[in-house]
Design a protein around this motif. Structure first.
Motif, short mmCIF file in Angstrom:
data_model
loop_
_atom_site.label_atom_id
_atom_site.label_comp_id
_atom_site.label_asym_id
_atom_site.label_seq_id
_atom_site.Cartn_x
_atom_site.Cartn_y
_atom_site.Cartn_z
N LEU A 1 0.83 -1.20 0.00
CA LEU A 1 0.00 0.00 0.00
C LEU A 1 0.87 1.26 0.00
N ALA A 2 1.95 1.25 0.78
CA ALA A 2 2.86 2.40 0.79
C ALA A 2 3.50 2.61 -0.58
N GLN A 3 3.87 1.53 -1.26
CA GLN A 3 4.46 1.64 -2.60
C GLN A 3 3.47 2.23 -3.59
N LEU A 4 2.22 1.78 -3.55
CA LEU A 4 1.21 2.32 -4.47
C LEU A 4 0.97 3.80 -4.21
N GLU A 5 0.92 4.20 -2.94
CA GLU A 5 0.72 5.62 -2.64
C GLU A 5 1.89 6.46 -3.15
N ALA A 6 3.14 5.93 -3.04
CA ALA A 6 4.31 6.66 -3.56
C ALA A 6 4.24 6.80 -5.07
N GLU A 7 3.83 5.73 -5.79
CA GLU A 7 3.73 5.80 -7.25
C GLU A 7 2.66 6.79 -7.68
N ILE A 8 1.55 6.81 -6.98
CA ILE A 8 0.48 7.77 -7.33
C ILE A 8 0.98 9.19 -7.13
N ALA A 9 1.73 9.44 -6.03
CA ALA A 9 2.24 10.79 -5.78
C ALA A 9 3.23 11.21 -6.86
N ALA B 1 3.27 10.12 -10.00
CA ALA B 1 2.53 10.35 -11.24
C ALA B 1 1.86 11.71 -11.24
N VAL B 2 1.37 12.12 -10.11
CA VAL B 2 0.72 13.44 -10.01
C VAL B 2 1.73 14.55 -10.20
N GLU B 3 2.95 14.39 -9.65
CA GLU B 3 3.97 15.43 -9.78
C GLU B 3 4.48 15.53 -11.22
N ASP B 4 4.65 14.39 -11.95
CA ASP B 4 5.17 14.40 -13.32
C ASP B 4 4.14 14.85 -14.35
N GLU B 5 2.89 14.88 -13.98
CA GLU B 5 1.83 15.23 -14.94
C GLU B 5 1.90 16.72 -15.25
N PRO B 6 1.93 17.11 -16.54
CA PRO B 6 2.02 18.53 -16.89
C PRO B 6 0.79 19.29 -16.45
N PRO B 7 0.99 20.53 -16.09
CA PRO B 7 -0.17 21.31 -15.65
C PRO B 7 -1.14 21.57 -16.80
N VAL B 8 -2.38 21.60 -16.50
CA VAL B 8 -3.41 21.83 -17.49
C VAL B 8 -3.56 23.32 -17.70
N GLY B 9 -3.51 23.78 -18.95
CA GLY B 9 -3.63 25.20 -19.23
C GLY B 9 -5.01 25.72 -19.03
N GLY B 10 -5.08 26.99 -18.72
CA GLY B 10 -6.38 27.60 -18.52
C GLY B 10 -6.94 28.16 -19.84
N LEU B 11 -7.96 28.90 -19.77
CA LEU B 11 -8.62 29.44 -20.94
C LEU B 11 -7.76 30.52 -21.61
#
Length: 203
Positions: free
Chosen positions: A181-189, A191-201
């Motif tokens: 469970l700790a490994q999965l939580e680290a991988e999710i964190a 993935a969230v950090e590497d994801e590019p920010p979504v541009g606004g309007l």
């Protein structure tokens, strides 16, 4: 044959107030005087079950309630106390709760001690040093309480028993699941950090 008097009557001159106009006049005057002064007397005031309204009866002597609403109930301790049978001359002397019975028992005990020999007095003093004062029931209750306290202290001081094979296997599985469970939580964190920010309007 001589007739017996009816129930509730005496053999003298019964019911003189019925046969005498003077007695009837005295009774009527007393009733009228009482009714005229009744508003000056205190009233019971308890809620009557039959009507739901305050009771209008006169309280019992020395009380604030009438005899139907607890005014005649004995109070306090002693021979006339609560849940204690009341007797005109106190409790019968043969009852264990009476003062005369207790005084007689004390006199008998003092006489028995005075008649003891030196050896018997020595045994009595030794017994008094090893036994607490009070009744046998109180001493037994205290002894049971001490035994229960000692039993609880023994249980609390016992060392924890070694885990069984089944318990060890369950503990190992829990540890593996926690690590996964700790490994999965680290991988999710990550993935969230590497994801590019979504541009606004307006980007």
């Amino acid at each position: 044959m001589k007739r017996r008097p009816a129930a509730g009557r005496t053999s003298g001159k019964p019911h003189l107030w019925r046969r005498s106009a003077e007695f009837r006049a005295i009774a009527v005057a007393a009733i009228r005087r009482f009714n005229a002064e009744r508003h000056l007397h205190p009233i019971c005031g308890a809620k009557a079950k039959s009507t739901g309204e305050p009771c209008r009866r006169i309280p019992a002597k020395g009380r604030t309630r009438c005899k139907l609403h607890g005014g005649a109930t004995p109070r306090g301790d002693g021979p006339a106390g609560w849940h204690t049978p009341g007797f005109p001359n106190g409790l019968p002397t043969g009852k264990p709760r009476s003062d005369a019975h207790k005084a007689r028992k004390r006199r008998q005990r003092r006489a028995e001690i005075a008649a003891m020999t030196a050896a018997e007095l020595a045994r009595l003093e030794a017994w008094r040093h090893t036994h607490k004062p009070g009744s046998r029931r109180d001493r037994a209750h205290g002894r049971h309480a001490r035994e229960a306290r000692q039993w609880l202290d023994t249980i609390m001081q016992e060392a924890p028993s070694a885990p069984t094979p089944d318990q060890a296997e369950l503990d190992a599985l829990r540890a593996r699941f926690r690590a996964h469970l700790a490994q999965l939580e680290a991988e999710i964190a990550e993935a969230v950090e590497d994801e590019p920010p979504v541009g606004g309007l307006f980007d």
